[in-house]
Design an enzyme around this catalytic site. Structure first.
Site, PDB file in Angstrom:
ATOM      1  N   ASP A  69     -45.382 -18.784 -22.133  1.00 16.41           N
ATOM      2  CA  ASP A  69     -45.651 -19.637 -20.986  1.00 16.41           C
ATOM      3  C   ASP A  69     -44.728 -20.847 -21.089  1.00 16.41           C
ATOM      4  O   ASP A  69     -44.307 -21.227 -22.185  1.00 16.41           O
ATOM      5  CB  ASP A  69     -47.119 -20.072 -21.009  1.00 16.41           C
ATOM      6  CG  ASP A  69     -47.422 -21.168 -20.017  1.00 16.41           C
ATOM      7  OD1 ASP A  69     -47.164 -20.973 -18.817  1.00 16.41           O
ATOM      8  OD2 ASP A  69     -47.908 -22.235 -20.451  1.00 16.41           O
ATOM      9  N   ASP A  71     -44.921 -24.248 -18.910  1.00 13.12           N
ATOM     10  CA  ASP A  71     -45.477 -25.585 -18.729  1.00 13.12           C
ATOM     11  C   ASP A  71     -46.507 -25.923 -19.799  1.00 13.12           C
ATOM     12  O   ASP A  71     -47.522 -25.240 -19.951  1.00 13.12           O
ATOM     13  CB  ASP A  71     -46.129 -25.698 -17.350  1.00 13.12           C
ATOM     14  CG  ASP A  71     -45.130 -25.527 -16.218  1.00 13.12           C
ATOM     15  OD1 ASP A  71     -43.915 -25.612 -16.482  1.00 13.12           O
ATOM     16  OD2 ASP A  71     -45.563 -25.276 -15.082  1.00 13.12           O
TER      17      ASP A  71
END
Length: 316
Positions: A69, A71
């Protein structure tokens, strides 16, 4: 109340639109990766046999890959907000819209989680801004924005984890709700294989202001990883995934080696209940359960400490 939405668990299963979004993202990711690097030829080698206590990632296991991922896992804050700041600097939109981006970013940093309503609002804003612009134009600007706003926000500890997979000969992919073009730039600048991201529709190289499917969020991320793994011939049980958000539990649950990085409260609880590995680079504290993979070792620990010191200084 919308402002308290991030406190309430939201469970959402895959829909036809999330499957479409995932498949479109996987196709775009593979195309970008093939454009960047020459294709590999020759027969696939059998993966090495793993002893009971093998180090991870396993050297030479080309049936495995790692999915990160973006962010708050690889980068502090949200890529879409930093991208918006860069577009404002280049007069793509007015001050009022910048204030909206700033508020969304402040909320993201304070809450520490991806609230679907706020993230959707940000993406709608971004789509309206880029409508009518050429894809190549935004790609060029994205390179500049990375240097201006994103490069200094990469978590060194997470970067060390990704490097451990690369050093083991495995592919490493970003998986994010950010636009696939932005995500691809970040992946390339970090030396990663490529990126899965939200696919914005374009016709003759010009953005229409619509998405293909839906934002790559929650179940759509899992669908993208599943589609890419099938296309690449990967064994998901041998793969790893890393995220900070409980929204990514569907993606983390797909793989044999899930990791909670800078986890929000719900993901931390879920990870502990399922014996997933935890790591927090926001404060430098070690997870109680299991530490970082042996291959990341000193680099990840040093990176986490450096990130914590830098963040502490900025808060003074």
């Amino acid at each position: 109340m919308a402002a308290l939405g991030w406190l309430t668990p939201r469970r959402r299963s895959a829909t036809a639109r999330s499957v479409l979004a995932g498949e479109a993202s996987a196709e775009a990711a593979r195309k970008s990766a093939q454009d960047e690097t020459p294709s590999l030829t020759g027969a696939r080698q059998a993966p090495p046999e793993e002893p009971a206590e093998a180090e991870f990632p396993v050297q030479g296991d080309d049936l495995a890959a790692a999915f990160f991922d973006l962010d708050n896992t690889v980068m502090q804050g949200a890529a879409i907000f930093h991208f918006g700041r860069g577009l404002y600097k280049r007069e793509f939109f007015r001050r009022r819209e910048l204030a909206r981006f700033a508020w969304q970013q402040a909320w993201f940093r304070l809450a520490g989680v991806e609230d679907p309503e706020h993230m959707q609002d940000a993406r709608d804003s971004a789509l309206s801004i880029v409508k009518g612009h050429k894809v190549c134009e935004l790609m060029s600007i994205g390179e500049e924005i990375y240097d201006e706003y994103m490069a200094e926000r990469i978590w060194p500890g997470t970067r060390a984890l990704a490097q451990a997979h690369l050093d083991a000969g495995q592919k490493v992919w970003l998986v994010t709700a950010a636009p696939v073009e932005t995500a691809t730039i970040i992946a390339r600048r970090l030396g990663l294989t490529g990126a899965l991201g939200t696919v914005a529709e374009s016709v003759d190289g010009v953005y229409t202001g619509r998405l293909v499917g839906e934002p790559l969020h929650g179940p759509a991320k899992a669908e993208a990883v599943r589609a890419l793994a099938a296309a690449e011939g990967l064994d998901l049980e041998r793969c790893a995934a890393y995220s900070d958000s409980h929204n990514d539990i569907p993606m983390l649950s797909l793989v044999g080696h899930p990791y909670a990085i800078n986890p929000d409260t719900k993901l931390r609880k879920h990870a502990r209940a399922h014996d997933w590995r935890l790591r927090d680079y926001r404060t430098g504290r070690k997870a109680v359960k299991v530490g970082v993979p042996a291959a990341a070792g000193v680099g990840a620990i040093a990176g986490g400490t450096a990130a914590a010191i830098a963040l502490h200084r900025r808060r003074k």
